[in-house]
Design a protein around this motif. Structure first.
Motif, PDB file in Angstrom:
ATOM      1  N   MET A   1       0.829  -1.206   0.000  1.00 14.98           N
ATOM      2  CA  MET A   1       0.000   0.000   0.000  1.00 14.98           C
ATOM      3  C   MET A   1       0.865   1.258   0.000  1.00 14.98           C
ATOM      4  SD  MET A   1      -3.207   0.420  -0.290  1.00 14.98           S
ATOM      5  CE  MET A   1      -3.638  -1.287  -0.048  1.00 14.98           C
ATOM      6  N   VAL A   2       0.527   2.199  -0.880  1.00 13.34           N
ATOM      7  CA  VAL A   2       1.268   3.453  -0.986  1.00 13.34           C
ATOM      8  C   VAL A   2       0.461   4.621  -0.430  1.00 13.34           C
ATOM      9  CG1 VAL A   2       2.341   5.089  -2.605  1.00 13.34           C
ATOM     10  CG2 VAL A   2       2.586   2.631  -2.981  1.00 13.34           C
ATOM     11  N   ARG A   3      -0.805   4.781  -0.884  1.00 13.74           N
ATOM     12  CA  ARG A   3      -1.622   5.898  -0.396  1.00 13.74           C
ATOM     13  C   ARG A   3      -3.076   5.697  -0.739  1.00 13.74           C
ATOM     14  NH1 ARG A   3      -1.042  11.535  -3.234  1.00 13.74           N
ATOM     15  NH2 ARG A   3      -2.601  11.877  -1.657  1.00 13.74           N
ATOM     16  N   PHE A   4      -3.922   6.451  -0.029  1.00  9.15           N
ATOM     17  CA  PHE A   4      -5.341   6.509  -0.330  1.00  9.15           C
ATOM     18  C   PHE A   4      -5.657   7.919  -0.816  1.00  9.15           C
ATOM     19  CE2 PHE A   4      -5.149   3.543   3.375  1.00  9.15           C
ATOM     20  CZ  PHE A   4      -5.462   2.386   2.681  1.00  9.15           C
ATOM     21  N   PHE A   5      -6.431   8.010  -1.874  1.00  8.72           N
ATOM     22  CA  PHE A   5      -6.913   9.313  -2.347  1.00  8.72           C
ATOM     23  C   PHE A   5      -8.245   9.660  -1.696  1.00  8.72           C
ATOM     24  CE2 PHE A   5      -4.108   8.093  -5.849  1.00  8.72           C
ATOM     25  CZ  PHE A   5      -3.337   9.240  -5.952  1.00  8.72           C
ATOM     26  N   CYS A   6      -9.098   8.648  -1.507  1.00 10.61           N
ATOM     27  CA  CYS A   6     -10.371   8.890  -0.836  1.00 10.61           C
ATOM     28  C   CYS A   6     -10.960   7.570  -0.375  1.00 10.61           C
ATOM     29  CB  CYS A   6     -11.360   9.628  -1.742  1.00 10.61           C
ATOM     30  SG  CYS A   6     -11.898   8.709  -3.193  1.00 10.61           S
ATOM     31  N   ALA A   7     -11.852   7.688   0.591  1.00 12.73           N
ATOM     32  CA  ALA A   7     -12.649   6.573   1.096  1.00 12.73           C
ATOM     33  C   ALA A   7     -14.006   7.187   1.401  1.00 12.73           C
ATOM     34  CB  ALA A   7     -12.010   5.967   2.337  1.00 12.73           C
ATOM     35  N   THR A   8     -15.011   6.925   0.545  1.00 10.40           N
ATOM     36  CA  THR A   8     -16.232   7.717   0.602  1.00 10.40           C
ATOM     37  C   THR A   8     -17.375   7.028  -0.118  1.00 10.40           C
ATOM     38  OG1 THR A   8     -17.093   9.946   0.129  1.00 10.40           O
ATOM     39  CG2 THR A   8     -15.648   8.978  -1.513  1.00 10.40           C
ATOM     40  N   ALA A   9     -18.585   7.478   0.176  1.00 11.64           N
ATOM     41  CA  ALA A   9     -19.755   7.110  -0.627  1.00 11.64           C
ATOM     42  C   ALA A   9     -20.267   8.331  -1.389  1.00 11.64           C
ATOM     43  CB  ALA A   9     -20.852   6.533   0.262  1.00 11.64           C
ATOM     44  N   ASN A  10     -19.551   9.441  -1.265  1.00  7.92           N
ATOM     45  CA  ASN A  10     -19.909  10.668  -1.982  1.00  7.92           C
ATOM     46  C   ASN A  10     -19.596  10.536  -3.468  1.00  7.92           C
ATOM     47  OD1 ASN A  10     -20.574  12.081   0.387  1.00  7.92           O
ATOM     48  ND2 ASN A  10     -18.455  12.706   0.699  1.00  7.92           N
ATOM     49  N   PRO A  11     -20.180  11.410  -4.287  1.00  6.63           N
ATOM     50  CA  PRO A  11     -19.730  11.483  -5.677  1.00  6.63           C
ATOM     51  C   PRO A  11     -18.247  11.863  -5.706  1.00  6.63           C
ATOM     52  CG  PRO A  11     -21.768  12.721  -5.375  1.00  6.63           C
ATOM     53  CD  PRO A  11     -21.280  12.334  -4.005  1.00  6.63           C
ATOM     54  N   VAL A  12     -17.487  11.231  -6.607  1.00  6.73           N
ATOM     55  CA  VAL A  12     -16.042  11.474  -6.701  1.00  6.73           C
ATOM     56  C   VAL A  12     -15.673  11.757  -8.148  1.00  6.73           C
ATOM     57  CG1 VAL A  12     -13.739  10.442  -6.434  1.00  6.73           C
ATOM     58  CG2 VAL A  12     -15.516   9.964  -4.744  1.00  6.73           C
ATOM     59  N   GLN A  13     -14.835  12.766  -8.320  1.00  9.30           N
ATOM     60  CA  GLN A  13     -14.202  13.032  -9.607  1.00  9.30           C
ATOM     61  C   GLN A  13     -12.708  12.845  -9.417  1.00  9.30           C
ATOM     62  OE1 GLN A  13     -15.577  17.084 -10.004  1.00  9.30           O
ATOM     63  NE2 GLN A  13     -17.005  16.485 -11.623  1.00  9.30           N
TER      64      GLN A  13
ATOM     65  N   GLY B   1      -1.758   9.166 -14.696  1.00 10.13           N
ATOM     66  CA  GLY B   1      -1.552   9.180 -13.255  1.00 10.13           C
ATOM     67  C   GLY B   1      -2.627   9.997 -12.569  1.00 10.13           C
ATOM     68  N   ILE B   2      -2.925   9.634 -11.339  1.00 12.83           N
ATOM     69  CA  ILE B   2      -3.924  10.344 -10.540  1.00 12.83           C
ATOM     70  C   ILE B   2      -3.240  11.493  -9.809  1.00 12.83           C
ATOM     71  CG2 ILE B   2      -5.545  10.173  -8.613  1.00 12.83           C
ATOM     72  CD1 ILE B   2      -5.862   7.186  -9.337  1.00 12.83           C
ATOM     73  N   LEU B   3      -3.745  12.712 -10.026  1.00  8.43           N
ATOM     74  CA  LEU B   3      -3.220  13.868  -9.317  1.00  8.43           C
ATOM     75  C   LEU B   3      -3.962  14.113  -8.009  1.00  8.43           C
ATOM     76  CD1 LEU B   3      -2.678  16.395 -12.247  1.00  8.43           C
ATOM     77  CD2 LEU B   3      -1.062  14.771 -11.256  1.00  8.43           C
ATOM     78  N   GLY B   4      -5.215  13.735  -7.965  1.00 10.81           N
ATOM     79  CA  GLY B   4      -6.022  13.938  -6.766  1.00 10.81           C
ATOM     80  C   GLY B   4      -7.472  13.645  -7.066  1.00 10.81           C
ATOM     81  N   VAL B   5      -8.335  13.983  -6.122  1.00  8.54           N
ATOM     82  CA  VAL B   5      -9.765  13.736  -6.290  1.00  8.54           C
ATOM     83  C   VAL B   5     -10.568  14.925  -5.784  1.00  8.54           C
ATOM     84  CG1 VAL B   5      -9.550  11.223  -6.053  1.00  8.54           C
ATOM     85  CG2 VAL B   5     -10.089  12.604  -4.050  1.00  8.54           C
ATOM     86  N   VAL B   6     -11.783  15.032  -6.274  1.00 11.38           N
ATOM     87  CA  VAL B   6     -12.794  15.912  -5.704  1.00 11.38           C
ATOM     88  C   VAL B   6     -13.797  14.962  -5.057  1.00 11.38           C
ATOM     89  CG1 VAL B   6     -14.551  17.656  -6.157  1.00 11.38           C
ATOM     90  CG2 VAL B   6     -12.421  17.651  -7.491  1.00 11.38           C
ATOM     91  N   ASP B   7     -13.887  15.016  -3.741  1.00 14.55           N
ATOM     92  CA  ASP B   7     -14.703  14.089  -2.947  1.00 14.55           C
ATOM     93  C   ASP B   7     -15.903  14.847  -2.392  1.00 14.55           C
ATOM     94  OD1 ASP B   7     -15.818  12.443  -1.001  1.00 14.55           O
ATOM     95  OD2 ASP B   7     -13.919  11.919  -0.071  1.00 14.55           O
ATOM     96  N   GLY B   8     -17.059  14.622  -2.959  1.00 14.19           N
ATOM     97  CA  GLY B   8     -18.272  15.266  -2.454  1.00 14.19           C
ATOM     98  C   GLY B   8     -18.379  16.703  -2.893  1.00 14.19           C
TER      99      GLY B   8
END
Length: 160
Positions: A104-116, A127-134
């Motif tokens: 395991m390296v990292r988590f970007f999100c852990a959610t039930a919200n809409p995610v982009q 590559g993933i730069l980040g997320v919009v969580d909720g």
């Protein structure tokens, strides 16, 4: 470099964990970690291999969640990323265990919200730069909101 937003497709609003890991052993280790922590867990995992055949590797206990994880992993298309869908449990039940998985390296999100997912594409890959969580905050909680929060945590069994 090209940037794009990739929405996580999550029609049932299940909990999802999006992260980065390294090494093909992730698939078996995450599966074992989850079922050892939450017996009869319902989940689907897709891991994007970043070398050799560059396949999306799959595991889980629920065919619907495995297919959902697979489709989202393919849409994101970032090497060494993983998408993990959970049903009838919360990320809080397994995050501590997942942190102990050696790959395991990292988590970007852990959610039930809409995610982009904010994805960068280069000549090499994605590559993933980040997320919009909720959503953005709409204010600050007041006394009634505090009581609702506390009652909710007790209702779902996380506080006594």
């Amino acid at each position: 470099m090209e940037l794009s937003l990739v929405p996580i497709h999550n029609p049932a609003q299940d909990n999802v964990i999006l992260g980065m890991s390294h090494f093909i052993k992730t698939v078996e280790d995450v599966h074992e970690a989850i079922v050892s922590t939450v017996p009869r867990a319902r989940f689907g995992l897709a891991f994007c291999e970043a070398s050799d055949r560059c396949l999306v590797r799959l595991t889980g206990t629920d065919d619907e969640l495995i297919a959902l994880a697979r489709d989202n992993a393919l849409a994101i298309g970032a090497g060494h990323s993983f998408v993990l869908f959970l049903r009838d449990m919360y990320p809080i039940n397994i995050l501590r265990t997942l942190r102990q998985v050696p790959e395991m390296v990292r988590f970007f999100c852990a959610t039930a919200n809409p995610v982009q997912v904010i994805v960068a594409k280069t000549d090499q890959g994605r590559g993933i730069l980040g997320v919009v969580d909720g959503f953005s905050p709409k204010g600050v909680e007041g006394p009634d909101d505090v009581e609702k929060r506390r009652a909710f945590l007790r209702t779902i069994g996380y506080k006594f």
